[in-house]
Design an enzyme around this catalytic site. Structure first.
Site, PDB file in Angstrom:
ATOM      1  N   CYS A 194       5.937  -7.098  -3.544  1.00  0.00           N
ATOM      2  CA  CYS A 194       5.359  -6.385  -2.399  1.00  0.00           C
ATOM      3  C   CYS A 194       4.220  -5.484  -2.844  1.00  0.00           C
ATOM      4  O   CYS A 194       4.446  -4.420  -3.429  1.00  0.00           O
ATOM      5  CB  CYS A 194       6.435  -5.559  -1.687  1.00  0.00           C
ATOM      6  SG  CYS A 194       5.822  -4.586  -0.293  1.00  0.00           S
ATOM      7  N   CYS A 211       4.177  -2.043  -1.180  1.00  0.00           N
ATOM      8  CA  CYS A 211       5.181  -1.132  -1.726  1.00  0.00           C
ATOM      9  C   CYS A 211       4.779  -0.586  -3.090  1.00  0.00           C
ATOM     10  O   CYS A 211       4.958   0.610  -3.371  1.00  0.00           O
ATOM     11  CB  CYS A 211       6.523  -1.850  -1.863  1.00  0.00           C
ATOM     12  SG  CYS A 211       7.086  -2.727  -0.397  1.00  0.00           S
ATOM     13  N   ASP A 212       4.256  -1.450  -3.958  1.00  0.00           N
ATOM     14  CA  ASP A 212       4.132  -1.092  -5.369  1.00  0.00           C
ATOM     15  C   ASP A 212       2.719  -1.070  -5.924  1.00  0.00           C
ATOM     16  O   ASP A 212       2.522  -0.712  -7.095  1.00  0.00           O
ATOM     17  CB  ASP A 212       4.961  -2.081  -6.215  1.00  0.00           C
ATOM     18  CG  ASP A 212       6.437  -2.037  -5.860  1.00  0.00           C
ATOM     19  OD1 ASP A 212       6.910  -0.958  -5.447  1.00  0.00           O
ATOM     20  OD2 ASP A 212       7.111  -3.074  -5.986  1.00  0.00           O
TER      21      ASP A 212
END
Length: 332
Positions: free
Chosen positions: A157, A160-161
């Site tokens: 993701c 997300c990261d």
């Protein structure tokens, strides 16, 4: 049923419950919190730790630092966040069981749910309403140490990261729209993004391809597959193979994003609920209602676009409220 204990098995309930929640994660546990606060005493079948498709807590159990969930300015570990969700649901009266649903029957109310032998004549429990929150799983390459390295240089993701890879060289594996979207997004942080694709042409739409080709920070490795993740405790490189020549080489990267697709955990509902061509459950617009009265779906099992913990939690709230209002409308 003991709401404090995570039972390994369930005894068959004699009376239907108001709300049964199949699956956990941000969606299912948020639904449990809201349903419990409405005094509906929801029964949550959170899945089994040994299951890759329906583990308790969902995908966040495989995530280390979560920095984009509101309320945690310093970030929070994925498993810790899910444990807090779980404790909050139990506090308000949710009955949580560490079991996996093996069969459902949505042909008539109260609906039947099995947690053991699906061929047993009687279901484990019956429920007037059911909230489906079984989530989805990222498709992976199936290489050694893959799960171990998730959150330690390996991710599925970018939203997300991506922030954690500022000014680093990272790789993206895939050739579809998701891979191009992830690659383009990651150039906001990375010094260089190398797209690894097993073919000599992308599957992505023309506009997504054009954006990637025009981005000076994105390079492509064609006809290439990843054979090994390098690094002891964190990723520090990839061993890749040219599918045409057979030659292997090392790509020095500190991050790798797998973007080859997602698979919703919907096998259990085949023939019971309507699905899109990609397997995700169909819900009514601006709602979590399925085509079956009293059955609701929330989180990644019906969301093939956002796939974020915060949006999953939001739909979990919606499902609980809609279930509560549906129950109020029933004449029993």
């Amino acid at each position: 049923m003991n709401k404090e204990g995570a039972l390994t098995e369930m005894s068959r309930a004699s009376q239907p419950v108001e709300v049964a929640i199949i699956g956990s994660g941000p969606a299912g546990l948020t639904a449990a919190i809201y349903a419990a606060r409405a005094n509906l005493e929801p029964v949550v079948l959170e899945g089994e730790p040994s299951s890759t498709s329906d583990q308790p807590g969902g995908q966040l159990m495989l995530t280390t630092d979560v920095e984009n969930y509101p309320g945690f300015p310093e970030g929070v570990m994925g498993p810790e966040l899910m444990q807090r969700f779980r404790e909050q649901a139990i506090r308000f009266g949710a009955h949580i069981h560490t079991v996996k649903a093996s069969r459902v029957d949505f042909s008539s109310q109260p609906y039947g749910i099995w947690t053991d032998d699906p061929d047993t004549p009687e279901p484990t429990l019956r429920a007037w309403t059911v909230i489906v929150s079984t989530g989805a799983q990222s498709l992976m390459l199936g290489l050694d140490r893959e799960i171990e390295l998730v959150g330690h240089g390996l991710s599925t993701c970018a939203t997300c990261d991506g922030f954690f890879f500022r000014d680093q060289h990272i790789a993206v594996v895939g050739g579809g729209d998701s891979a191009m979207e992830e690659s383009t997004f990651l150039t906001r942080f990375a010094s260089k993004v190398t797209v690894i694709h097993r073919r000599d042409a992308l599957r992505a739409s023309k506009i997504m391809q054009q954006r990637a080709f025009e981005n000076e920070r994105i390079e492509f490795m064609w006809n290439t597959v990843v054979e090994e993740y390098l690094g002891d405790h964190a990723l520090n490189g990839l061993r890749v193979r040219d599918t045409v020549t057979g030659e292997t080489s090392t790509l020095d990267v500190t991050g790798c994003f797998i973007a080859i697709g997602h698979s919703p955990n919907t096998d259990l509902f085949a023939g019971q609920l309507e699905m899109k061509d990609n397997g995700y459950l169909i819900t009514e617009p601006n709602s979590t209602r399925t085509a079956v009265e009293g059955v609701f779906a929330c989180g990644d099992v019906q969301d093939d676009y956002y796939r974020q913990a915060v949006t999953a939690a939001g739909t979990g709230c919606m499902a609980a409220i809609e279930a509560e209002r549906y129950l109020e409308s029933l004449s029993r």
